[in-house]
Write an enzyme that holds these catalytic residues in place. Structure first.
Site, PDB file in Angstrom:
ATOM      1  N   TRP A 252       0.899  -1.381  -0.077  1.00  0.00           N
ATOM      2  CA  TRP A 252      -0.078   0.081  -0.033  1.00  0.00           C
ATOM      3  C   TRP A 252       0.951   1.273   0.124  1.00  0.00           C
ATOM      4  O   TRP A 252       0.504   2.492  -0.305  1.00  0.00           O
ATOM      5  CB  TRP A 252      -1.091  -0.212   1.281  1.00  0.00           C
ATOM      6  CG  TRP A 252      -0.462   0.284   2.536  1.00  0.00           C
ATOM      7  CD1 TRP A 252       0.392  -0.655   3.190  1.00  0.00           C
ATOM      8  CD2 TRP A 252      -0.818   1.255   3.588  1.00  0.00           C
ATOM      9  NE1 TRP A 252       0.710  -0.194   4.500  1.00  0.00           N
ATOM     10  CE2 TRP A 252      -0.016   0.874   4.760  1.00  0.00           C
ATOM     11  CE3 TRP A 252      -1.350   2.527   3.303  1.00  0.00           C
ATOM     12  CZ2 TRP A 252       0.151   1.821   5.775  1.00  0.00           C
ATOM     13  CZ3 TRP A 252      -1.308   3.114   4.572  1.00  0.00           C
ATOM     14  CH2 TRP A 252      -0.646   3.063   5.711  1.00  0.00           C
ATOM     15  N   ASP A 253       2.171   1.107   0.208  1.00  0.00           N
ATOM     16  CA  ASP A 253       3.106   2.432   0.273  1.00  0.00           C
ATOM     17  C   ASP A 253       3.092   3.225  -1.143  1.00  0.00           C
ATOM     18  O   ASP A 253       3.140   4.193  -1.176  1.00  0.00           O
ATOM     19  CB  ASP A 253       4.548   1.803   0.083  1.00  0.00           C
ATOM     20  CG  ASP A 253       5.006   0.922   1.432  1.00  0.00           C
ATOM     21  OD1 ASP A 253       4.010   0.315   1.884  1.00  0.00           O
ATOM     22  OD2 ASP A 253       6.009   0.674   1.757  1.00  0.00           O
TER      23      ASP A 253
ATOM     24  N   GLU B 174       1.517  -1.843  13.345  1.00  0.00           N
ATOM     25  CA  GLU B 174       1.646  -3.293  13.375  1.00  0.00           C
ATOM     26  C   GLU B 174       1.964  -3.928  14.528  1.00  0.00           C
ATOM     27  O   GLU B 174       2.221  -4.802  14.757  1.00  0.00           O
ATOM     28  CB  GLU B 174       2.507  -3.788  12.112  1.00  0.00           C
ATOM     29  CG  GLU B 174       1.695  -3.508  10.515  1.00  0.00           C
ATOM     30  CD  GLU B 174       2.826  -4.092   9.609  1.00  0.00           C
ATOM     31  OE1 GLU B 174       4.142  -3.954   9.804  1.00  0.00           O
ATOM     32  OE2 GLU B 174       2.308  -4.231   8.442  1.00  0.00           O
TER      33      GLU B 174
ATOM     34  N   LYS C 165       4.006   1.871  16.021  1.00  0.00           N
ATOM     35  CA  LYS C 165       5.219   1.865  15.003  1.00  0.00           C
ATOM     36  C   LYS C 165       5.245   2.757  14.079  1.00  0.00           C
ATOM     37  O   LYS C 165       6.364   3.382  13.731  1.00  0.00           O
ATOM     38  CB  LYS C 165       5.067   0.461  14.435  1.00  0.00           C
ATOM     39  CG  LYS C 165       6.067  -0.009  13.554  1.00  0.00           C
ATOM     40  CD  LYS C 165       5.860  -1.380  12.628  1.00  0.00           C
ATOM     41  CE  LYS C 165       6.811  -1.753  11.814  1.00  0.00           C
ATOM     42  NZ  LYS C 165       6.185  -2.831  10.708  1.00  0.00           N
ATOM     43  N   GLN C 166       4.059   3.031  13.730  1.00  0.00           N
ATOM     44  CA  GLN C 166       3.715   4.212  12.480  1.00  0.00           C
ATOM     45  C   GLN C 166       2.585   4.877  12.648  1.00  0.00           C
ATOM     46  O   GLN C 166       1.422   4.366  13.211  1.00  0.00           O
ATOM     47  CB  GLN C 166       4.247   3.691  11.191  1.00  0.00           C
ATOM     48  CG  GLN C 166       3.071   2.988  10.564  1.00  0.00           C
ATOM     49  CD  GLN C 166       3.204   2.488   9.274  1.00  0.00           C
ATOM     50  OE1 GLN C 166       3.817   1.396   9.039  1.00  0.00           O
ATOM     51  NE2 GLN C 166       2.792   3.147   8.193  1.00  0.00           N
TER      52      GLN C 166
END
Lengths: 768, 768
Positions: free
Chosen positions: A359-360, A490, A602-603
């Site tokens: 999906w990046d 994640e 994480k992000q």
């Protein structure tokens, strides 16, 4: 900064001095690519030290049989992976019968690598004292042609320094290669023909299972004392290797030079029976131009790319080098010529992350390609997903979804799912929403609506169907809930009601319903075709609307924030800054269960939603959410800092924005994650570009109009970038004092700067 | 019923007729074991058809390198697995030079297998017409001696039926064996010596890495026309095989018989240098008794086991066969002689589930062994965990726990974790509580407190420390919560506040605090030793109490039930009976994510807690919980039906209780899960025993007193079981009309039957 051995330079990546421990890292950093193929910066000559060999052909992959500890229903049986391709760069060099090998020679001095990003070539030079006492200097320059993208060229110069010698130089092709990440040590390549013709050689090989046929080819030209030498090579040939060996007496101080042209022709682009002929044609074109001629074309092609995509930063050479490295690598990886290709997280620089598309692409890479290339490139990226729609529907069916619901894979090469970790493969479904968002984003930026009736609407319908089936009605809440998902963070798995995923799901349905109305209105024929093809009924869209109108979002009244997921507030809320240093990075120091039950992110997760849907929320609300979540964010994904940088900039927190920017822009150059030897983080490089253009530059499209809210980190004097906005090329220069705009191509344009209208006229620099 | 080829018989398992497709299933069903070793019912002679070869030595394992798709921090690097051991049963048979092989001969008739459970032997007989026209009948009987547990014996009789023939019979040993479930195809055994001495042969081999040394041995005795024959064997020998080949002219109709004695001596029990001598000693003892003498001892030993553990059922031969099969297999697997051993889920019948010990031992097997063996056996099972305490503390440390907190592994051979699925390995931590519960249960049943001060209290402290550290304080709830766990229902992963786990955690802390007080009072020396060893402080125990007193349990006011975990009521609550048949079993039909977000329960979860802590809840509350959860339970674990059977019986729902009982008692015989070829479900067999004794018989220990609430399924005329309660042997017979009790060993005892006191006097049958 762990990579201090890389010199700071605005246009080049430079390594000086030989250190065997850095070879694998440098092999990544000095990688070359031209969209059609790529290769790690492996040495041409023999090297018996630690190395990670990698040559890659775009779109050539192998479905490796999945290997897991415990099989879960729904796992894909095969995991397509990037394939290490036959090596065409190899050159065996013997000096007085001693094999040149930097790992075994007596000493190496004056070792230098340079990756010239402005001109698109890579050079390595060194002086080596061999065991037999001969000292030689070597300079090898190579590039992968943007002009003839099946071809690369190497100029390999050897000069004996302390005596006359006999040199044997043997350029070769080798298809006896392996993948480091093979699951079962399968053989991935089957070599069918090894042949030579004069100074040319060819290896025909095809991949097992996928049966991609390739011809790996080369041609050698030799020069002594600057003049061509005609020699008949001695042939070395095995089942999977062919070398052309040339012997020459070389006087002390005189250069003996090989020009090696090589590359691949592939059955993806040509008939299998014609691969050798197409290879010969490519070699003819390349050798007709000659090494210098081809290099000249290379410089011109890169000048053109830079002309459009360069970002200049004054007053901070490190930052300048960082951003150029990012832009350079993105252009090495993907040029948008072929809608079957996409942007792998490691590009052509390593094997990791098996498949190529995440999906990046939609969430991070699309904005870069929209703004620095012509519109067709972004269209190709969207078309890639349209071409995979059938596979996405099959993928959803495998998981029990019905009626044309589409779930795009987490990782893919050909549309099939290539990931096998249940909490991601089956549950990190927000990726589906990013694909709808990219359709919206493409229209928003380019103003081109034609993709939606032609292709996009079918994709939107498949995705809306998925979300509609994926929620269930909670009797307890009297709302629709989404159970068992993994959000962008994640470090949480299998949670209920992840706000980002649920919000995206609602938006996808709303947007699809809206587009259905528009297409019905303005493209009735397309509408009729799509309704008929998808069997969409009013009952179904009514049901969608019911779900979108009553979906549950976890919210904290106390903190006035949406909660990342149910139960988030039950966690032990110790801020990252209060963690002991020895606990960081948690993904290396903590067991997985401890990470999962911690509050650490994480992000960007909720904040990713605030990035996508910025206009749905007030700045005050963004601030509350930023202040609530950022302190728990560990940014252990390369995709995290850029989103935070953009939002910190929006909140006028430029110091914080700059700190985040630094982490993203020199992630690989400074090897923050200590893993650069495995390859570069290509997709996050697009995030770096966003940090400058959307973050510092504050570029947005609001109400169909280009807008800027420029800011500048205090560490910089000025910076400038160009964008292609609807075929107008606009240069934006931001300094501490002012921002200037210039249209270099196109017609008049009315934009907004800091919420005020500004008119741009071609050729005129406007300050605002 | 898929296994109709198994004949119904009260004391034997009988197969008639040869079907190659059934070979692997029968190899499981007819397995033999004697606690020290075991083997699948593989043919002695050559068989080239589909077979799953398995011989196992108790406690001999191999740490196979872990293989996973995606590594998670905390995974064990090695995964100890049950090891296929050298084969000692093999006998090569040639008739007129043709190898006897049921897969290649012209025809097989009168094929029969019998596993005689009463006497502990297994017999296979058949008549085969060979390719060369010779017809032979073969009868092979074998058993693994309970008396000399290093030894097994085979009587292999061959009779030519239609002509005189030349027979070559070659008993052999073979250490060139493999594991079916090897991760990396490593070699597990290294053979160091292959030797023979007259009619004896020996193979010395040790396991790689763990270095268990073994001697596999055999001795051959031959008989013709009923009389011993002295023959000199011809030797066949390779690096990992030794055979003694005997040639004999055999007249039509005359039996030629081999007695083969064989087995293992192991460095776990003897010095490595003495393994051959110990083997010779064992062979001497066995051959001195002779085959018939040893078989006689076997019958006596099994009679003794049955004397204590038999359950008789009148009026239902299938049920009778089922329960005896369960009791027989449990006794084949574990006899409690060695506290280093435990009860593997597949016993000696297959490789699956790698390591040997699960929480099954404490939660399901302990009650059976407590009631049918002397107290030492249960003590051995508890001691096993005490001996692993250090490893459990290390295991917890690896996951970030401190200060002596202990987390027992999910699966283990030697105390180290052998499981690698994060949602289980790291999160299915309720297993820890079962170990504390077993300590309580042992004391409750046996009345013996001595284990607690001697060993148990240290285990309890380590476990209490784990729970205390595993919860965290939720500011939001102002209570302690337990995030990220997997309950007994493995169809939910990584949930918050699983009621069973949290309740068990609270109980573990409370019970440990209570035992600390008692040990302090009655065993002050032990108390001082333990406090000093564990560094336990008042501050720490005060903190424990704080947690235990304020732990959060999810509860639904509306349904008046504890919720399995947070968010359970958000699920789409469709009852199992309303699912389409094509959806079942969901673990085969649905993708993993769909299972996880469904309400379906694999095995008792909340109801497991109601089983353990029955006296904490009213019968009305049990009924509410049973009615709430059972309709969502799919019983796709072999451990599920027994707990439900017990509780249905308690709720006087005898039809339902009987249905659950049937599923558990003939699970393998009828191959409900279509996987019996992989081995038997040994640990769930103990659940079957519990279904009768605790379920139908209603046996409980309440207030230190033995109590019964007997019930009987209407399908049965009567049933009877024996229990060893504190060294009194009591026979309980239940019929539709009455229940009778008899003390066959021991002194007077006062018990409760249906809440009324009953006095038992030795030798007198009391009806109640």
């Amino acid at each position: 900064m762990n990579q201090d051995y890389i010199k700071v330079d605005p246009w080049s990546i430079i390594e000086e001095g030989f250190d065997a421990k850095q070879v694998k890292s440098s092999e990544s950093l000095f990688s070359l690519g031209n969209g059609a193929m790529g290769q790690r910066a492996n040495f041409e000559e023999e090297y018996t030290g630690e190395t990670f060999q990698g040559s890659y052909i775009a779109g050539v992959y192998y479905p490796d049989k999945t290997r897991v500890g415990w099989w879960k229903n729904g796992y894909p049986e095969y995991f397509a992976k990037v394939l290490n391709a036959p090596n065409w760069i190899g050159i065996e060099v013997l000096i007085n019968e001693e094999l040149v090998d930097l790992n075994t020679c007596k000493s190496v001095r004056e070792f230098k690598r340079e990756l010239n990003m402005r001109e698109g070539w890579y050079q390595r030079s060194f002086t080596a004292l061999l065991q037999n006492g001969v000292e030689i200097s070597v300079r090898s320059t190579r590039f992968l042609s943007l002009d003839i993208d099946a071809v690369g060229a190497i100029k390999y110069e050897i000069t004996p320094l302390n005596q006359d010698v006999e040199v044997i130089i043997a350029p070769y092709l080798d298809s006896g290669i392996t993948n480091e990440d093979s699951n079962w040590d399968d053989k991935f390549w089957n070599t069918t023909n090894v042949d030579s013709e004069g100074s040319q050689a060819f290896i025909e090989a095809h991949t097992m299972k996928t049966n991609f046929a390739t011809c790996t080819f080369m041609e050698a030209k030799l020069f002594y004392k600057g003049s061509p030498v005609e020699m008949k090579p001695h042939l070395k040939k095995t089942d999977s290797l062919i070398g052309l060996s040339y012997k020459q007496k070389v006087e002390k101080g005189e250069p003996f030079t090989l020009h090696k042209f090589g590359g691949y022709t592939v059955s993806r682009d040509h008939k299998e029976s014609e691969l050798v002929q197409v290879a010969k044609d490519a070699l003819f074109s390349a050798t007709t131009l000659g090494y210098e001629g081809l290099l000249q074309k290379q410089k011109e092609a890169w000048a053109k790319i830079w002309e459009m995509s360069d970002i200049t930063i004054n007053g901070d050479v490190k930052a300048q080098q960082g951003i150029r490295f990012n832009i350079f690598q993105l252009n090495q990886t993907y040029l948008g010529k072929d809608s079957r290709l996409n942007i792998g997280p490691k590009g052509f620089t390593g094997e990791k992350y098996g498949g190529s598309t995440y999906w990046d692409t939609e969430a991070y890479c699309l904005p870069f390609y929209m703004a620095t290339k012509n519109q067709q490139v972004a269209w190709s990226l969207l078309e890639y997903r349209y071409n995979h729609l059938e596979k996405a529907i099959e993928n959803a069916q495998k998981l029990g979804f019905k009626n044309g619901a589409a779930l795009y894979p987490m990782v893919t090469m050909n549309g099939e799912e290539c990931h096998n970790e249940w909490e991601i493969t089956f549950e990190e479904i927000h990726r589906n929403g990013a694909i709808s968002f990219a359709i919206y984003n493409y229209h928003r930026y380019t103003g081109d609506y034609s993709y939606i009736p032609k292709m996009g609407l079918e994709v939107l319908i498949g995705i809306a169907r998925f979300w509609h089936q994926r929620v269930n009605f909670s009797e307890d809440k009297q709302q629709y809930v989404m159970l068992g998902v993994t959000g962008p963070n994640e470090y949480e798995n299998n949670v209920n009601n992840n706000w980002y995923t649920s919000y995206l799901a609602k938006w996808c349905i709303d947007y699809t319903l809206e587009q259905l109305e528009i297409v019905k209105e303005i493209c009735p024929k397309d509408y009729a075709r799509i309704i008929s093809k998808t069997n969409l009924t009013i009952t179904e869209t009514d049901d969608w609307a019911k779900v979108a109108g009553n979906i549950y979002f976890p919210y904290s009244e106390k903190h006035e924030v949406f909660l990342q997921q149910d139960g988030f507030l039950d966690k032990e809320m110790i801020k990252v800054e209060d963690l002991d240093k020895s606990d960081r990075p948690i993904n290396q120091k903590w067991s997985w269960d401890r990470i999962l039950r911690s509050p650490y992110i994480k992000q960007a997760d909720v904040l990713q939603g605030f990035y996508f849907f910025e206009d749905h929320f007030s700045k005050e609300s963004l601030e509350k959410h930023f202040d609530f979540y950022e302190p728990f964010t560990v940014h252990e994904s390369s995709l995290s800092p850029c989103v935070h940088s953009i939002q910190a900039a929006k909140l006028d927190r430029m110091d914080q924005a700059y700190t985040f920017y630094l982490r993203t822009s020199r992630l690989d150059l400074d090897d923050y994650n200590k893993e650069v030897e495995e390859g570069l983080h290509i997709t996050s490089m697009a995030g770096t570009w966003m940090s400058i253009v959307e973050g510092f530059g504050g570029m947005r499209i609001l109400n169909n109009q280009l807008c800027f809210t420029p800011r500048i980190p205090k560490q910089w004097e000025s910076y400038a970038f160009k964008i292609n906005f609807r075929n107008q090329i606009i240069t934006v220069t931001v300094s501490g004092q002012y921002t200037s705009f210039e249209i270099t191509e196109g017609k008049e344009l009315s934009i907004q700067v800091n919420d005020k209208p500004v008119s741009l006229i071609p050729g005129k620099v406007v300050q605002a």
